[in-house]
Scaffold this motif. Structure first.
Motif, PDB file in Angstrom:
ATOM      1  N   ASP A  74      30.622  35.583  29.099  1.00 26.14           N
ATOM      2  CA  ASP A  74      31.018  34.493  28.429  1.00 26.14           C
ATOM      3  C   ASP A  74      31.176  34.946  26.730  1.00 26.14           C
ATOM      4  O   ASP A  74      32.217  34.374  26.293  1.00 26.14           O
ATOM      5  N   ASN A  75      30.464  35.642  26.293  1.00 27.69           N
ATOM      6  CA  ASN A  75      30.450  35.990  24.994  1.00 27.69           C
ATOM      7  C   ASN A  75      31.370  37.203  24.561  1.00 27.69           C
ATOM      8  O   ASN A  75      31.726  37.399  23.526  1.00 27.69           O
ATOM      9  N   GLY A  76      31.850  37.900  25.662  1.00 31.19           N
ATOM     10  CA  GLY A  76      33.087  38.963  25.524  1.00 31.19           C
ATOM     11  C   GLY A  76      32.528  40.009  25.412  1.00 31.19           C
ATOM     12  O   GLY A  76      33.108  41.016  24.837  1.00 31.19           O
ATOM     13  N   GLU A  77      31.347  40.379  25.641  1.00 37.95           N
ATOM     14  CA  GLU A  77      30.415  41.568  25.516  1.00 37.95           C
ATOM     15  C   GLU A  77      30.916  42.554  26.412  1.00 37.95           C
ATOM     16  O   GLU A  77      30.967  43.660  26.278  1.00 37.95           O
ATOM     17  N   VAL A  78      31.272  42.034  27.607  1.00 35.83           N
ATOM     18  CA  VAL A  78      31.798  42.719  28.783  1.00 35.83           C
ATOM     19  C   VAL A  78      33.027  41.940  29.293  1.00 35.83           C
ATOM     20  O   VAL A  78      32.898  40.877  29.398  1.00 35.83           O
ATOM     21  N   TYR A  79      33.882  42.588  29.379  1.00 39.79           N
ATOM     22  CA  TYR A  79      35.294  41.957  29.987  1.00 39.79           C
ATOM     23  C   TYR A  79      35.361  41.957  31.386  1.00 39.79           C
ATOM     24  O   TYR A  79      34.642  42.615  32.255  1.00 39.79           O
ATOM     25  N   PHE A  80      35.651  40.983  31.907  1.00 39.16           N
ATOM     26  CA  PHE A  80      35.794  40.447  33.407  1.00 39.16           C
ATOM     27  C   PHE A  80      37.178  40.215  33.829  1.00 39.16           C
ATOM     28  O   PHE A  80      37.680  39.277  33.334  1.00 39.16           O
ATOM     29  N   LEU A  81      37.740  41.138  34.679  1.00 41.39           N
ATOM     30  CA  LEU A  81      39.198  40.855  35.232  1.00 41.39           C
ATOM     31  C   LEU A  81      38.923  40.571  36.706  1.00 41.39           C
ATOM     32  O   LEU A  81      38.302  41.235  37.413  1.00 41.39           O
ATOM     33  N   THR A  82      39.635  39.364  37.147  1.00 41.80           N
ATOM     34  CA  THR A  82      39.586  38.988  38.472  1.00 41.80           C
ATOM     35  C   THR A  82      41.035  39.386  39.170  1.00 41.80           C
ATOM     36  O   THR A  82      42.100  38.832  38.499  1.00 41.80           O
ATOM     37  N   VAL A  83      41.209  39.952  40.338  1.00 40.41           N
ATOM     38  CA  VAL A  83      42.322  40.167  40.955  1.00 40.41           C
ATOM     39  C   VAL A  83      42.236  39.553  42.049  1.00 40.41           C
ATOM     40  O   VAL A  83      41.380  40.069  42.986  1.00 40.41           O
ATOM     41  N   LEU A  84      43.107  38.464  42.605  1.00 40.40           N
ATOM     42  CA  LEU A  84      43.138  38.002  43.566  1.00 40.40           C
ATOM     43  C   LEU A  84      43.923  38.670  44.693  1.00 40.40           C
ATOM     44  O   LEU A  84      45.261  38.624  44.558  1.00 40.40           O
ATOM     45  N   GLY A  85      43.640  39.299  45.962  1.00 42.05           N
ATOM     46  CA  GLY A  85      44.314  40.167  46.782  1.00 42.05           C
ATOM     47  C   GLY A  85      45.041  39.507  47.807  1.00 42.05           C
ATOM     48  O   GLY A  85      45.838  39.637  48.638  1.00 42.05           O
ATOM     49  N   GLU A  86      44.366  38.160  48.258  1.00 49.01           N
ATOM     50  CA  GLU A  86      44.879  37.402  49.496  1.00 49.01           C
ATOM     51  C   GLU A  86      44.621  35.857  49.189  1.00 49.01           C
ATOM     52  O   GLU A  86      43.640  35.383  48.550  1.00 49.01           O
ATOM     53  N   ASP A  87      45.645  35.019  49.670  1.00 47.11           N
ATOM     54  CA  ASP A  87      45.230  33.519  49.651  1.00 47.11           C
ATOM     55  C   ASP A  87      44.528  33.315  51.025  1.00 47.11           C
ATOM     56  O   ASP A  87      44.186  34.117  51.794  1.00 47.11           O
ATOM     57  N   ARG A  88      44.353  32.083  51.089  1.00 42.76           N
ATOM     58  CA  ARG A  88      43.785  31.690  52.551  1.00 42.76           C
ATOM     59  C   ARG A  88      44.399  31.849  53.545  1.00 42.76           C
ATOM     60  O   ARG A  88      43.682  31.953  54.869  1.00 42.76           O
TER      61      ARG A  88
END
Length: 291
Positions: free
Chosen positions: A204-218
């Protein structure tokens, strides 16, 4: 009379403007500028214009924003402020990327993601030459985020020494949704706070970057913009891009390891620090929590 004439000539010369930049020779001598060059530092702005603007006529880029002072005066940006419109991107970066350094709404990434102006000089592997092994560099990829921007992975390279969590998830995947729900503050998953103490705050504070990649939909297809937007709205990952894989699923072929989700912890210089573990699929989260 003749002696007085010789004394008068140097005084007249000191009062003249040999290079026509609006500064007298004596003023140039005091400033240390070149009285025979209207633009002593060669930045496109004459010395007098720089004095009036408050910039340094001996330094090409006074505010060190990768945009020469002369260009700033022509564009109307502030040559004493690195980021004139306050959108987190330096004026020179915006000119390079074709966005407007005078308009906060015109910026490199709508989501304010990091930007590395030197990424093209990094020896980053492509998918064919990359190896998914500890200590090896992540391939350079570009994927579309929920704002419609193409996010370049190497814009995260060595940004303030921060680590990166790279999460490959699927829309239909219950553990993926549970972790995303915990990140968004859903109390149903509060027990994760004990598993990874302090990690959510770091993200939340940006101390660690978090990247989400969605590979499949439903349905198992490549997620579209609606899927990305829904995921972002549902889980409010405000500091993180939600991206979709490429149509050929090259990203998925490389990064999908132990199943959904497959999560990696990357060093600030984007080398594999922690790999997915079949016995501990969230190994990267434990490692990130201990940083």
């Amino acid at each position: 009379m003749r002696r007085s004439l010789f004394l008068l000539v140097p005084l007249v010369l000191m009062g003249c403007d040999a290079d026509g930049d609006g500064l007298t020779n004596s003023e140039e001598e005091e400033l240390g500028t070149n009285p025979e060059s209207a633009d002593s530092d060669g930045d496109g702005a004459d010395d007098n214009a720089e004095v009036n603007a408050g910039t340094d006529p001996l330094v090409q880029d006074t505010d060190n924003d990768r945009l020469l002072d002369g260009a700033e005066l022509d564009l109307g940006t502030d040559p004493l402020v690195q980021d004139t419109d306050g959108d987190t991107y330096l004026d020179g970066w915006e000119v390079t990327e074709g966005t407007d350094p005078l308009d906060e709404d015109s910026r490199i990434y709508v989501g304010y993601w990091p930007y590395n102006p030197d990424k093209d000089g990094i020896d980053a592997p492509d998918y064919d030459s990359a190896s998914r092994q500890l200590g090896e560099s992540v391939p350079r990829f570009q994927l579309m985020d929920h704002n419609g921007d193409m996010v370049d992975m190497y814009d995260y390279h060595n940004i303030e020494g921060k680590y990166v969590l790279l999460d490959l998830s699927a829309v239909w995947c219950p553990p993926c949704n549970a972790f995303a729900g915990w990140l968004s503050g859903d109390e149903r998953y509060a027990s994760y706070d004990d598993e990874w103490p302090g990690l959510r705050e770091k993200i939340d504070n940006g101390e660690v970057y978090f990247l989400t990649v969605l590979g499949e939909d439903r349905s198992g297809n490549v997620p579209d913009m609606e899927d990305l937007g829904n995921w972002h709205r549902q889980y409010s990952e405000k500091n993180s891009p939600i991206m979709t894989v490429d149509e050929d699923r090259v990203f998925t072929d490389f990064f999908l390891d132990v199943g959904w989700p497959s999560v990696y912890l990357l060093t600030p210089d984007l080398k594999f620090e922690t790999l997915p573990d079949r016995d501990n699929p969230f190994a990267a989260f434990y490692a990130a929590a201990e940083l």
